[in-house]
Design an enzyme around this catalytic site. Sequence first.
Site, short mmCIF file in Angstrom:
data_model
loop_
_atom_site.label_atom_id
_atom_site.label_comp_id
_atom_site.label_asym_id
_atom_site.label_seq_id
_atom_site.Cartn_x
_atom_site.Cartn_y
_atom_site.Cartn_z
N GLY A 81 -20.02 2.86 2.16
CA GLY A 81 -20.03 1.34 2.77
C GLY A 81 -21.73 1.05 1.88
N GLU A 104 0.75 -1.28 -0.06
CA GLU A 104 -0.20 -0.46 -0.25
C GLU A 104 0.74 1.41 -0.27
OE1 GLU A 104 -3.22 0.57 -0.10
OE2 GLU A 104 -2.24 2.60 0.09
N THR A 127 -12.51 2.97 -0.79
CA THR A 127 -13.20 2.30 0.19
C THR A 127 -13.75 3.07 2.15
OG1 THR A 127 -11.96 0.00 -0.37
CG2 THR A 127 -13.72 0.03 0.96
N ARG A 151 -27.09 8.58 -11.79
CA ARG A 151 -25.87 9.87 -11.68
C ARG A 151 -26.04 10.76 -12.75
NH1 ARG A 151 -21.35 6.74 -7.80
NH2 ARG A 151 -22.98 6.83 -5.52
N GLU A 211 -11.72 -0.53 -8.74
CA GLU A 211 -12.02 0.09 -9.35
C GLU A 211 -11.10 0.62 -10.80
OE1 GLU A 211 -13.43 3.66 -7.24
OE2 GLU A 211 -12.93 4.96 -8.90
N HIS A 269 -15.75 8.13 -9.70
CA HIS A 269 -15.29 7.29 -10.07
C HIS A 269 -15.04 6.59 -11.64
CE1 HIS A 269 -16.20 2.80 -9.26
NE2 HIS A 269 -16.11 2.94 -9.97
C1 LIG Z 1 -16.45 9.66 -1.22
C2 LIG Z 1 -16.65 8.43 -1.76
C3 LIG Z 1 -17.82 7.40 -0.65
C4 LIG Z 1 -18.65 6.64 -1.76
N1 LIG Z 1 -19.30 5.64 -1.33
C5 LIG Z 1 -20.24 4.37 -2.07
C6 LIG Z 1 -20.77 3.84 -1.39
O1 LIG Z 1 -21.05 4.03 -0.61
N2 LIG Z 1 -20.78 2.61 -2.36
C7 LIG Z 1 -20.36 2.44 -3.40
O2 LIG Z 1 -20.38 1.10 -3.40
N3 LIG Z 1 -19.31 2.91 -3.90
C8 LIG Z 1 -18.69 3.87 -3.36
N4 LIG Z 1 -17.14 5.59 -3.90
C9 LIG Z 1 -17.25 4.34 -4.67
C10 LIG Z 1 -15.81 3.30 -3.31
O3 LIG Z 1 -15.85 3.71 -3.31
C11 LIG Z 1 -14.77 2.61 -4.53
O4 LIG Z 1 -15.26 2.93 -6.26
C12 LIG Z 1 -14.33 1.96 -4.12
O5 LIG Z 1 -14.32 1.49 -2.79
C13 LIG Z 1 -12.87 1.08 -5.12
O6 LIG Z 1 -12.52 0.35 -4.04
P1 LIG Z 1 -10.73 -0.02 -4.96
O7 LIG Z 1 -10.53 -1.35 -3.50
O8 LIG Z 1 -11.44 -0.59 -6.08
O9 LIG Z 1 -9.94 1.45 -4.48
P2 LIG Z 1 -9.43 2.51 -3.17
O10 LIG Z 1 -9.89 1.19 -2.33
O11 LIG Z 1 -8.83 3.35 -3.32
O12 LIG Z 1 -7.94 1.29 -2.59
C14 LIG Z 1 -6.69 1.01 -4.00
C15 LIG Z 1 -5.81 1.22 -2.98
O13 LIG Z 1 -4.34 1.38 -3.85
C16 LIG Z 1 -3.25 2.39 -3.50
N5 LIG Z 1 -2.15 2.24 -5.07
C17 LIG Z 1 -2.91 2.78 -5.28
N6 LIG Z 1 -1.70 3.28 -6.24
C18 LIG Z 1 -1.03 2.30 -5.58
C19 LIG Z 1 0.91 1.52 -5.85
N7 LIG Z 1 0.89 2.03 -6.87
N8 LIG Z 1 1.02 0.70 -4.91
C20 LIG Z 1 0.38 0.45 -3.89
N9 LIG Z 1 -0.93 1.51 -3.31
C21 LIG Z 1 -1.74 1.71 -4.17
C22 LIG Z 1 -4.37 3.30 -2.53
O14 LIG Z 1 -3.42 4.41 -2.08
C23 LIG Z 1 -5.80 2.37 -2.82
O15 LIG Z 1 -5.37 2.38 -0.84
C24 LIG Z 1 -17.99 5.82 -2.75
C25 LIG Z 1 -15.97 6.65 -2.94
C26 LIG Z 1 -16.04 7.65 -2.92
C27 LIG Z 1 -14.73 8.84 -2.91
#
Ligand SMILES: Cc1cc2nc3c(=O)[nH]c(=O)nc-3n(C[C@H](O)[C@H](O)[C@H](O)COP(=O)(O)OP(=O)(O)OC[C@H]3O[C@@H](n4cnc5c(N)ncnc54)[C@H](O)[C@@H]3O)c2cc1C
Length: 609
Positions: free
Chosen positions: A190, A176, A185, A433, A575, A546
């Site tokens: 959530g 991370e 996330t 949206r 994502e 997103h």
């Molecule tokens: C404010 C907000 C509210 C939301 N509410 C909702 C909701 O209620 N319901 C819903 O369905 N969706 C919601 N979403 C969308 C959803 O939260 C995200 O699409 C989802 O959590 C993405 O998860 P992920 O694991 O793909 O990415 P993330 O949770 O962003 O995790 C990716 C991780 O990878 C790390 N990373 C990036 N590049 C590197 C690298 N090169 N090396 C090491 N680590 C790295 C980042 O730092 C991060 O910690 C919301 C988003 C936001 C911003």
Amino acid sequence: MDLSRTYQRRKLMLLTKLSVAVGLAGVALAANAVTYTPGTYTEKVNGHNAAFTVKVTVSKNKIEKIEYPDNLETIGVGKVALDKLSKKIIDRQSLGVDNVTGATITSFALKGAVKKALEQAKVSKADMAKLMKNSEKYTALPAEIKTNVVVVGGGGSGLASAIAAQQAGAKVIVLEKLGILGGSTNVSEGALNAADPQRQGKQGIEDSIQKHYEQTMKGGHNIGNPDLVHYLTDHALESVHWLESIGVKFKDEVGTATGALWQRSHYPATPSGNTYIRSFEKYIAAHGNDMKVYTDMDAVSLIQDKAGRVIGVVAKDNHTGKTTKFMADKGVILATGGFGANVALRQKVNTGVFKDYDLGKGIGCTNFNKSAQGSGIIMGEKVGAHVIGMSDIQVHPCGTPGTGLMEMVRTSGRNRLFINKEGNRFVNEGAPRDVLAKAIFAQPGSTYYVLVNHLRYPSLDWVDANGAKMKDMIDLGRVVSAPTLDELAKKLNMPAANLKKAVEDYNGVVAGTYKDPLGFVANNKADKQMTEGPWYACQKVPTVHHTMGGLEINTKAQVLDANGKVIPGLYAAGETTGGIHGSNRLGGNAIADIMTFGRDAGTHAAKGN
Ligand SMILES: Cc1cc2nc3c(=O)[nH]c(=O)nc-3n(C[C@H](O)[C@H](O)[C@H](O)COP(=O)(O)OP(=O)(O)OC[C@H]3O[C@@H](n4cnc5c(N)ncnc54)[C@H](O)[C@@H]3O)c2cc1C
């Protein structure tokens, strides 16, 4: 519990150092002792979200306690940084500690406040110099570390995949780049969509997996990959149950995320998406023999063998600047999130649903700037991964003016109206949206107020799904409140007649006496007439949220090349992938996606198939 940098080598070194240090402790403490005037000293400081009080208690030679009772820093981010840093300061009796990557503003705020409090405790200049001396000592990792599965990204999809891989028998390493886990996330609401006969049945909500599938396809303008959408909707409820099995508690009733199109959003029982991350962290801590997490570890490239199989990741340690090869004999999972904060990239690819709008610097973003850069997509492309759907970027209606962050009153849920500066409703609040955001762009000033009343906030001290209280939002000047619509309209400088008509129309729809020309239909069990104050109005703007595009995967979360062939050893989830949400994601479908495909990626990577 500090999950970060849990590698054995450093532990061993620390133990050796400790045993020497224990013997010398008495001498060292006497030599380095800083002298304070005992007492508790208070400082007010500006945090990331709002000003807060820092209370520092010192005895004659020791910082005893650091408290920040009224802080409104973000759950899972600023609050984590406060806890981590204050512990470090106390453990080391030093202010020369590094900021928590990803929570820099909060870190600076705390350290500054503690310093000022110690000045109040009459610390001499010489003692302050001792306190400020850098106390961080980082040891470089070995050039190569071997495991079964390497997960890049410690957000929701990364941690879900890491746990699933461990459950399938693999040893796992998570990399991370920030100093905290959770990514987007963590700050999400959530909301997780799943057709759930048990919960929905009790609420009298009719639903099915097929309906979830059809709405996901239609909401995404029918360009999602049907196989992936079926996989998502077929397995979303299993994800809810799997999360429950590792300690997540959900509310008994389902709600409706913004643009969810149906009442099937499961919300954690405690505030925000941080609930998932806390449970994941506990699980990982309890399975430390199989799982290691390296924070502040920025993955930069993938390693392939001669046959093209992905066999590892090169990552750079933010602290030492040194790189390590993390070798995986079963698989590498890319889970780095989206690219919403990468302004140059989003401008380059913005030829889809928002092509007529400038998604440059002028518009904010809900995501972590350092995280949401699309690095997994870029790394994947370099080993031949096919990237799809990049042109479609989601703009969310719930941005905070100035930053684009999603704060204060949220648009998710029901019983909230979208009101423009003239006091009029202007869109079907239940729309997807992309429709909502485009309608806002068309309003005067491209802004609007989300209007709620006591139905959403039963009291000023009631804590909402994100941990916020109305009292604080009003105190911060972010919400305008009034007992009547007339008074609210006056405060907002809009015609009261318009505002009252807007509420009357909405109530007419709920009562079944009015057909809304904007198309709002009261088809949700939560819909109620909004008749009484207090009324609350929170100003909002559209914000980048997103990114629907990314690495193309199959239903085993294996990454595909341009010919549709699997790139051996490479998996992706969350994502960072494309093809699931078409050109417009339904609210609540991302959390369903990251948990479902996260588990999928972990399970298959552990088997190496
Ligand atoms: C404010 C907000 C509210 C939301 N509410 C909702 C909701 O209620 N319901 C819903 O369905 N969706 C919601 N979403 C969308 C959803 O939260 C995200 O699409 C989802 O959590 C993405 O998860 P992920 O694991 O793909 O990415 P993330 O949770 O962003 O995790 C990716 C991780 O990878 C790390 N990373 C990036 N590049 C590197 C690298 N090169 N090396 C090491 N680590 C790295 C980042 O730092 C991060 O910690 C919301 C988003 C936001 C911003």
